[in-house]
Scaffold this motif. Structure first.
Motif, mmCIF file in Angstrom:
data_model
loop_
_atom_site.group_PDB
_atom_site.id
_atom_site.type_symbol
_atom_site.label_atom_id
_atom_site.label_comp_id
_atom_site.label_asym_id
_atom_site.label_seq_id
_atom_site.Cartn_x
_atom_site.Cartn_y
_atom_site.Cartn_z
ATOM 1 N N TYR A 247 117.881 72.950 117.321
ATOM 2 C CA TYR A 247 119.035 72.467 116.593
ATOM 3 C C TYR A 247 118.573 72.101 115.189
ATOM 4 N N THR A 248 119.512 71.754 114.357
ATOM 5 C CA THR A 248 119.176 71.448 112.970
ATOM 6 C C THR A 248 118.233 70.262 112.869
ATOM 7 N N TYR A 249 118.344 69.312 113.780
ATOM 8 C CA TYR A 249 117.506 68.123 113.764
ATOM 9 C C TYR A 249 116.701 68.043 115.035
ATOM 10 N N GLY A 250 115.585 67.420 114.997
ATOM 11 C CA GLY A 250 114.871 67.403 116.257
ATOM 12 C C GLY A 250 113.762 66.403 116.422
ATOM 13 N N ILE A 251 113.274 66.392 117.634
ATOM 14 C CA ILE A 251 112.092 65.625 117.979
ATOM 15 C C ILE A 251 111.038 66.592 118.508
#
Length: 213
Positions: free
Chosen positions: A202-206
């Motif tokens: 996804y566009t953001y992550g961990i």
């Protein structure tokens, strides 16, 4: 004057490490979920945020109706700064830890000449401050929907503790300053999306890793 609705999208995803991954590098996605979230702040007062949870509890959306910072003639001084503290409880199996490493932002700013705006986010795990701060700034004249990505260098990663369940804290802030007392400006945030789905991008992550102890 009515301003365009802005968006701040905030999500989480697991990503492979630079080294060749093994099956133990990250937990099974079916074992990861968002168990709860609380919020507070001048930009997200009680009752001003609508929370929508997906059926799998791995995705939620926060819709703000008061996360707006503004400055200019006749605008109260306190309106130039707004913040929202998010406390997220992510459930995942023991033996793993994660770090937030990318965050993309989209929003709207309308700044006259002499007005500057900044948007920052600080991330840390409960009991393990100070974490890390990321952000961006704009200088007027500036009127547009903006989008940018924060990416942490590996040496700046802040990992969740091994052997303990703790809360991910995210403090977002909007701040306006001005060198011209006659100038006006506004910066807004409307939506935050958060996802915790290993094996999906996804566009953001961990980023996940297996605990070594």
């Amino acid at each position: 004057m009515k301003y365009s609705v802005s968006a701040l999208v905030l999500g989480l995803f697991a990503c492979l490490s630079a080294a060749a991954p093994t099956p133990d590098d990250k937990p099974d996605p079916s074992q990861v979920s968002i168990e709860g979230i609380t919020y507070a702040g001048t930009g997200c007062k009680a009752g001003s945020v609508a929370i929508s949870l997906a059926g799998d509890y791995q995705t939620f959306t926060l819709s703000f109706d008061s996360y707006v910072a503004s400055i200019g003639p006749g605008v109260p001084f306190v309106e130039k700064y707004k913040n929202c503290n998010l406390n997220v409880n992510i459930h995942y199996p023991p033996g793993y830890q994660y770090t937030l490493y990318t965050t993309d932002y989209t929003g709207f700013a309308d700044l006259q000449g002499g007005v500057s705006a900044s948007q920052t986010s600080r991330y840390w795990f409960a009991g393990f401050p100070p974490g890390v701060t990321l952000g961006t700034s704009f200088t007027g004249p500036y009127t547009k929907t903006y989008s940018f990505t924060d990416t942490l260098a590996s040496e700046s990663f802040v990992w969740s503790p091994c052997g303990a369940s703790t809360t991910l804290n995210i403090n977002t802030q909007l701040l306006l300053t001005s060198s011209d007392p006659k100038a006006s400006g506004i910066i807004t945030t409307d939506v935050v999306d958060l996802k915790a789905k290993p094996k999906q991008a996804y566009t953001y992550g961990i980023r996940w890793q297996k605990c070594t102890k």
